[in-house]
Scaffold this motif. Structure first.
Motif, PDB file in Angstrom:
ATOM      1  N   SER A 169       1.196  -1.301  -0.243  1.00 28.36           N
ATOM      2  CA  SER A 169      -0.206   0.245  -0.069  1.00 28.36           C
ATOM      3  C   SER A 169       1.092   1.454  -0.417  1.00 28.36           C
ATOM      4  N   ALA A 170       0.685   2.829  -0.871  1.00 25.84           N
ATOM      5  CA  ALA A 170       1.031   2.816  -1.140  1.00 25.84           C
ATOM      6  C   ALA A 170       1.508   3.905   0.442  1.00 25.84           C
ATOM      7  N   VAL A 171       1.890   4.838   0.471  1.00 21.16           N
ATOM      8  CA  VAL A 171       2.707   5.835   1.926  1.00 21.16           C
ATOM      9  C   VAL A 171       2.691   7.063   1.611  1.00 21.16           C
ATOM     10  N   LEU A 172       4.336   7.238   0.576  1.00 15.93           N
ATOM     11  CA  LEU A 172       3.842   8.240   0.042  1.00 15.93           C
ATOM     12  C   LEU A 172       4.922   8.530  -0.699  1.00 15.93           C
ATOM     13  N   CYS A 173       3.974   9.867  -1.471  1.00 16.45           N
ATOM     14  CA  CYS A 173       4.129   9.505  -3.337  1.00 16.45           C
ATOM     15  C   CYS A 173       5.426  10.547  -3.888  1.00 16.45           C
ATOM     16  N   ASN A 174       5.847  10.657  -4.457  1.00 19.07           N
ATOM     17  CA  ASN A 174       7.004  11.744  -4.978  1.00 19.07           C
ATOM     18  C   ASN A 174       7.838  12.683  -3.608  1.00 19.07           C
ATOM     19  N   ILE A 175       8.592  10.221  -4.063  1.00 14.69           N
ATOM     20  CA  ILE A 175       9.658  10.950  -3.056  1.00 14.69           C
ATOM     21  C   ILE A 175      11.085  10.920  -3.904  1.00 14.69           C
TER      22      ILE A 175
END
Lengths: 665, 831
Positions: free
Chosen positions: B151-157
């Protein structure tokens, strides 16, 4: 906009004096500033930090501290006297000697019932505040050594005193030394062998005492046990001043490096109650000692040896961008220090102790040295008038070729004792002197001397002092503005009040009556422009249009108020304004600038062809060639007089700052 | 990768060990770091590589301790798998297949069974956008598991592992990208973003570079491009967050790390100074300067005893928490390589440019830097845009006694400074010492130099852009009358004002070939007479090379289009082939010559003998891109490969450096098997309770037995140098942490140092004993009682059993005991 011959005047050696103390009155949002020359200035925080009042003082007073008790302002100085100020009339009310030698600090308790004074002889003296005076109550237990700093516990029952190497807590009920809390102020960790001065202490409501000392440390103590909780080495030099915010979550520390360091009371683990004082931000706005700081809800205000009054907004407490979020750096007073005879080409410079009269167009100057304690002076044609705190003087000026001589007018009406503002009518026949309680004395000038005519009093009966006077060119009208933001217009033919301009929320920083239309043009501290037709007793159409249309945001964001308004005799539609960083000509015939349009458009306009220029030009013509302006006036011969005071020259006269190692130097 | 031919190109060591942050085991004994597709386990005390965790097929992009078992470690790789290892024994426990290239991994005690990994944004597989996802690691008994539940936690890192950090106890995760700090709280599922202005008035560069979270408090430290460190607090408020700024670094902060208890914050950057900030006293900081290259990672051991700093020059420093450097793990430095690859004839180490201004001696066998020779002898300043001295050329003489180096500065500008330095090997100091410095040996850049291979004279030839070649000879300086010899110029040669490019000695050193553009000139090295010229236009000569051994009459030369072979006996062209050879090298131990040729983006390899134009071995597409350098390294023991095609690899090994600075070599099947076997030998069999001690000692015992069987040792007359002893070798080459106690080894060690008791020494020893006994008699009067006492004790002890034969060491010990003064006992007794 037109072209002008410019007299660029740089010989006005105006030198502001260093800021020594600050005090904040939270209910009315006033900040009192004490300078080393004894002057006390009142700034209005709500009104864009406009300098509302200036109370001249004596240098000998050596003011060390200020304290508000309700609406009343007290100061104490190294001459051992406590002064209460008459804030209505901008003068000292009375002086009391504390009989304890030089006074280092003065504070009031939160309840507003008592004043505590820390003296050289080691006593803390309590004064009871009465309706009209203060009354000595008792001495708290006498200590060896001077009391440098004082702070009341918010409950008012305890008081903490910072001394040399020691901090004491006194019980104000009994007057006894409650706890000799810190017998030896921890000197460990400092290489300096000399004694450690506790420059500033703060007593928090939770019983924590915070002290700032000459070893450069800010220490947090537990007052119940007398133990050190935490020590922060803030600087290598001295920590001079501390100020805690009203909710006691933030602490500002002023150091002699010129830095202001902020501490915040934060929970180390989010969501938990355990809080600690953590050093957070550092503001480096000063070059010299920061002698006073204030935590004012949304901003940190600081002042010091470099004479600047700096308002550093705390952006996390401000919701939107605007005037409140701008860094303010107040260097010059918000009033005129220069007076100009437009026909004769003479300039009169007001220094704290004397006046200087200069004639334009020639390189030689005329010094006019008088021992004097400020207040206003205005001159038209053949007269010079000035007023000190104690007296009023009138001189007749003879100007023949190169010989300038002045003769004192000896017999003056007794009523003209002291003035807040002085103004001559344009034909030099009348002299208007603003006096106490917003009243204006009118006198007739002729060859023989000066004769008192009558006193004009406003209908409102306001007790505030007048801070601006403006007489119309035709001698028919006189406008006066006081620090209650009231503007009163008098009919000089009838010697009666004519009307009152509707009160604007912000104070008037500059005003003048138009020579042809007799419209009163006012500029407010919040940068609003209004024009009021004296004859019709209503705002002019242009003024209404300005209110409707709104001013350009770049105009509103300027951080110094306009201090002078003049008109172009050749073109009645032109109004000349100036503040510290620019002067501006407003052409009332042109449309107002749109919010989207380019505000500073002179350069773009110049590059455009003639036809398009018209489409793009708007009413505001700004000129930023001249910097650090004290005064701009348009003379009779269409030449422009610009009085500059470069800040570089001011800094050059300051003592050398604390030497700091800079990287790569 | 294995081809049918039974030969394959393998990467040989020299992997970057500072690519990702290492980890230190809980007991501070081991340091684990990603190195290429391996995870290496180093001992923090001995700097030795203890285990190599093999298995990944792509670059390992992160290692992290298993939060639930401190003896296990997770590693993630670009091959899309996460592997769980037991690093003490080097055993692979589990493989989690994720399927996406993983760029970094984070775990926390609070999130058991979940790994946070950085992968590409799903939309574009090869884009620049990355996301942090929580990957559920399934608990199943199989070794290889598919882990697809994420599951995605943070995008665009950012893909850089230093720009994301887990917060206190895994409550939140902080990530920085550009000028934005993002904090995500797991419990509240809330994201807070804090942005900084692009620049403020003073021209500060506010972009974030790295982030670290305090382990105990809610405090986030961020590093910035202008060298500032900000400490953020109250970051669960949208407006009332606050930060304080610290500034020491003059350039971008490379990495940040809090110590385990949160007392200190460690930071490092280009300055290569480890800065230790005190969290309580923000103004106080400690420094550990001059650590090497720019610091790229800092890591702290879980017990807080050890720090480690990874440096861009492929080095890991292990630092005690009192800021004392305790160990250095140095890999192959892959900076700018200007010198040729060389083999030091003495140590068989690979020599090339190392740290700026240094030559590195790198052991290919042990994959470890032996030492770094400071050539420039000036402090290197870690700052961009400075023109500093660099080693441009280096050459060894045949025996390895002499080393010539050329250093230069001001290559880009017109004012070139260069100096030629000659170093002599000092046997005593076991290192090179500067013998002669010749500043401005030539007017212009020195292009090529070589030593004469003849053993009688030590001679160096340099060619330079100033249209001259110079011959330098070692000789006694007549002016100074000094004892040691120094180098001086013997001959200056030129040819028609042309620029010389290459020079090469024939294998006996009698001929020198110098190429001037298209012309090859042959000079006699005795008389410096121009013997002949060879010319084969068009195009200038790129490389020159004499044949060896039986082919020494051939001279090989390459131009941009052709490969020529001249016969020097006839002074005529023997053969030529049209071929774009970019690199030509001859094997010093055989006739073989290797040529690399760039062909449509790939490099082909040809091995041939000058005598026959047909190649012995060819391999197309050895590697992508151009081969930069190559070298033949003589083998310690020659292989006996029967296959004719691989016989060229029998005597020496070929190493070559690609465009991507990868060091590659050829490996034959036989070799692979041998290595595999040796590995197996070292592996401990679990069924038998044996320890590495057992293996070690058992092996030693075996050898001893063999020795005894083989009879009396031969080396009686000659004093055996200590290196020859097996025991010492064992002792020195075994990592100290697997060695038995020193007391146990002592006797073995001492024995091995002793010279065996035969021959002339026998006559000598009795005399010594006589002397000793005389001495003893002198003080025997007082010792009488004690002697008696001793004897009594001995008799008591040996009542039941016959006195055992004393070994030599025991005898010696006894003698020592007898000599010691026991008079104090009498004193005691009398009082």
């Amino acid at each position: 906009m037109g072209e002008f011959n410019v007299h660029r005047v740089r010989f006005f050696d105006y030198m502001p004096s260093a800021i020594r103390a600050l005090a904040f009155q939270p209910q009315r949002e006033r900040i009192a500033v004490a300078r080393t020359d004894g002057t006390v200035e009142i700034f209005n925080r709500a009104d864009c930090f406009f300098q509302e009042k200036v109370i001249p003082g004596r240098q000998q007073a050596a003011t060390e501290a200020l304290a508000w008790v309700g609406d009343r302002l007290f100061s104490a100085g190294l001459n051992g006297e406590i002064i209460e100020y008459d804030l209505d009339n901008n003068k000292t009310k009375y002086t009391i000697d504390a009989y304890g030698g030089p006074i280092w600090s003065i504070t009031s308790n939160k309840q507003g019932t008592h004043l505590a004074v820390g003296c050289e002889d080691g006593t803390v003296k309590l004064f009871e505040v009465h309706e009209d005076r203060i009354q000595f109550e008792r001495n708290l237990a006498k200590q060896k050594g001077r009391i440098i700093s004082l702070s009341w516990h918010p409950s008012g029952s305890k008081i903490v005193a910072g001394m040399m190497d020691v901090i004491h807590i006194f019980d104000t009920e009994t007057g006894k030394l409650r706890a000799l809390a810190f017998p030896s102020y921890d000197l460990l960790g400092t290489s300096r062998s000399q004694e450690c001065v506790v420059w500033s202490v703060v007593y928090l409501s939770d019983g924590t005492i915070i002290s700032g000392d000459s070893a450069g440390k800010v220490k947090m103590w537990d007052s119940r046990t007398g133990t050190l909780i935490k020590s922060h080495q803030v600087t290598k030099w001295d920590v001079l001043t501390l100020s805690v915010s009203q909710d006691e979550t933030s602490l500002a520390v002023g150091t002699s490096e010129g830095h202001v360091v902020q501490f915040q009371f934060l929970s180390m683990v989010l969501g938990q109650e355990d809080k600690e004082w953590v050093r957070t931000r550092t503001f480096k706005n000063h070059t010299h000692d920061v002698r006073a700081v204030l935590e004012v809800n949304t901003a940190i205000v600081s002042g010091g040896m470099d004479t600047q009054f700096v308002v550093r907004p705390l952006l996390d407490k401000i919701d939107e961008r605007g005037q409140a979020s701008a860094l303010r750096n107040i260097q010059f007073p918000h009033r005129r220090l220069v007076s100009c005879a437009r026909k004769a080409g003479l300039l009169l410079f007001q220094y704290p102790g004397h006046l200087e009269l200069w004639r334009l167009g020639e390189s030689e100057g005329n010094g006019e040295r008088k021992r004097e304690n400020t207040t206003l002076s205005i001159k038209r044609k053949r007269w010079i008038a000035y007023s000190t705190v104690a007296s009023f003087r009138l001189y007749r000026l003879h100007c023949e070729n190169n010989n300038v001589s002045i003769i004192k007018v000896s017999k003056l009406p007794k009523v003209l004792s002291s003035a807040n503002q002085i103004c001559f009518s344009s034909d030099s026949s009348h002299l208007f002197v603003a006096s106490t309680c917003s009243s204006v004395h009118v006198a007739i000038l002729n060859q023989s001397g000066c004769k008192f005519v009558c006193t004009l009093k406003p209908k409102s009966g306001s007790g505030q002092a007048i801070n601006l006077l403006a007489a119309s060119e035709d001698g028919k009208w006189l406008a006066s503005a006081n620090s209650d933001h009231e503007v009163q217009i008098y009919n000089l033919n009838k010697m009666k009040p004519h009307c009152t301009v509707p009160v604007h929320s912000s104070g008037v920083s500059a005003m003048a009556i138009h020579p042809t239309t007799n419209n009163l043009f006012m500029v407010h501290a919040d940068q609003q422009l209004t024009e009021y037709s004296v004859e019709k007793k209503q705002y002019t159409d242009w003024s209404r249009q300005v209110q409707r249309h709104g001013l350009h945001s770049l105009w509103l964001e300027r951080d110094t108020p306009v201090t002078n308004v003049t008109f172009n005799p050749k073109n009645p539609a032109h109004i000349v304004l100036h503040d510290m960083y620019m002067f501006c000509i407003i052409d009332q015939t042109l449309p107002l600038p749109d919010q989207r349009s380019q505000f500073y458009n002179q350069l773009t306009l110049r590059s455009m062809p003639e036809k398009e220029r018209k489409k793009h030009s708007h009413a505001f013509k700004m000129c930023k060639i001249f910097k650090e302006l004290l005064f701009v006036e348009l003379m009779e011969d269409q030449s422009l007089v610009v009085v500059e005071r470069p800040l570089m020259d001011i800094t050059a006269q300051l003592p050398a700052p604390v030497r700091q190692k800079k990287f790569a130097t | 990768m294995v081809e049918e031919s039974g030969i394959r190109v393998v990467r040989c060591g020299g992997n970057k060990i500072s690519f990702r942050a290492p980890i230190i085991s809980k007991d501070s004994r081991f340091l684990l770091c990603a190195s290429g597709d391996l995870v290496k386990v180093f001992s923090t005390s001995t700097e030795e590589c203890v285990h190599v965790l093999e298995g990944h097929t792509g670059q390992v992009t992160g290692v992290i301790l298993n939060p639930t078992n401190h003896l296990q470690v997770y590693s993630c790789s670009a091959d899309g798998t996460i592997r769980l290892w037991d690093f003490i024994d080097g055993i692979l426990i589990k493989i989690f297949v994720c399927g996406w290239p993983i760029f970094s991994i984070y775990v926390s005690e609070k999130h058991v069974g979940i790994a946070f990994i950085t992968i590409h944004m799903e939309s574009k597989k090869h884009g620049e956008n990355f996301q942090l996802v929580a990957l559920h690691l399934p608990k199943v008994p199989e070794q290889e598991v598919e882990a697809r539940e994420m599951s995605a936690v943070l995008c665009n890192i950012s893909s850089n592992p230093g720009s994301t950090a887990m917060g206190r106890g895994g409550e939140y995760v902080a990530s920085v990208m550009g000028r934005q700090l993002t904090v995500y709280f797991f419990k509240k599922l809330k994201t807070y973003r804090f942005s900084l202005k692009a620049t403020d008035k003073k021209g500060a560069k506010n972009a974030f570079t790295c982030v670290a979270c305090h382990p105990k408090d809610d405090c986030i430290a961020t590093g910035h491009e202008d060298g500032k460190i900000r400490l953020w607090r109250n970051f669960n408020q949208k407006k009332e967050y606050t930060y304080s700024t610290q500034h020491w670094h003059h350039d971008a902060v490379g990495t940040l790390c809090f110590t385990t208890e949160g007392m200190h914050l460690l930071s490092g950057g280009v300055e290569s100074v480890l800065v230790q900030w005190h969290c309580e006293e923000v103004n106080k900081k400690d420094f550990l300067p001059r650590l090497g290259g720019a610091i790229s990672h800092i890591c702290v051991s879980p017990d807080g005893q050890m720090y480690s700093t990874s440096h861009l020059d492929n080095k890991i420093n292990i630092i005690h928490c009192s800021l004392k450097l305790s160990a250095v793990i140095q890999g192959l430095v892959k900076g700018n390589i200007w010198t040729d690859l060389m083999i030091d004839p003495r140590t068989r180490a690979l020599v090339m440019n190392g740290r700026p201004g240094h030559l590195q001696f790198y052991s290919l066998q042990q994959d470890k830097q032996l030492y770094s020779l400071d050539i420039v002898q000036q402090e290197y300043i870690n700052q961009e845009g400075l023109d500093q001295f660099e080693v441009m050329r280096a050459a060894f003489s045949v025996g390895g006694t002499w080393l010539a180096t050329v250093e230069e500065r001001g290559r880009c500008t017109s004012d070139l400074e260069s100096s030629l330095k000659l170093w002599v090997y000092n046997e005593k100091a076991q290192s090179f010492e500067l013998n002669t410095t010749i500043t401005a040996a030539h007017q212009d850049r020195i292009m090529h130099m070589c030593f004469s291979p003849s053993t009688e004279t030590t001679m160096l030839v340099t060619t330079a852009w100033d249209n001259q070649f110079k011959v330098w000879l070692l000789g006694l300086d007549s002016d100074t009358q000094k004892e040691h010899a120094s180098w001086s110029c013997d001959y200056v040669g030129s040819y028609h004002g042309l620029q010389p490019t290459n020079c090469c000695f024939s294998s006996d050193g009698s001929l020198l070939a110098v190429s001037f553009k298209e012309v090859v000139t042959i000079w006699s090295s005795d008389t410096w007479e121009l013997l002949t010229t060879l010319c084969q236009p068009p195009g200038p000569i790129r490389e020159l090379c004499f044949g060896r051994l039986s082919c020494s009459k051939y001279l090989l030369g390459t131009t941009a289009k052709n490969l020529f072979c001249w016969n020097l006996l006839t002074c005529s062209l023997e053969w030529s082939t049209p071929m774009d050879v970019c690199l030509l090298r001859s094997d010093p131990l055989s006739e073989n010559v290797v040529a690399f040729s760039l062909h449509s983006g790939n490099t082909d390899l040809f091995v041939f003998r000058p005598s026959e134009p047909r190649p012995l071995f060819t391999q197309k597409a050895v590697c992508g891109g151009k081969v930069q350098r190559c070298v033949f390294s003589p083998r310690e023991e020659p292989l006996d490969s029967c296959d004719e095609r691989f016989q060229w690899l029998n005597r020496s090994r070929l190493y070559f450096l690609t465009e991507l600075m990868e060091l590659l070599t050829f490996s034959t099947k036989a070799e692979d098997e041998r290595i595999l076997n040796s590995r197996k030998q070292l592996l401990v069999d679990d069924s038998v309770a044996v320890t590495p001690f057992y293996l070690l000692l058992g092996k030693h015992r075996q050898q001893q037995e063999e020795k005894q069987n083989s009879g009396v040792s031969q080396a009686a007359d000659r004093v055996q140098p200590p290196q020859a002893s097996v025991a010492i070798k064992e002792l020195l080459h075994t990592p100290a942490h697997v060695l038995p106690a020193a007391s146990f080894l002592c006797s073995m060690f001492v024995n091995s140092l002793l010279i065996s008791n035969t021959g002339s020494r026998e006559g000598k020893e009795p005399a010594e004993q006589v002397e000793e006994s005389e001495k003893e008699e002198d003080d025997s009067e007082e010792e009488m009682e004690t002697h008696d006492y001793e004897q009594e004790v001995r008799t008591q002890g040996s009542v039941e059993e016959a006195p055992p034969l004393l070994s030599k060491a025991e005898e010696k010990e006894l003698r020592r005991v007898r000599k010691t003064d026991f008079s104090w006992v009498t004193n005691l007794a009398s009082s």
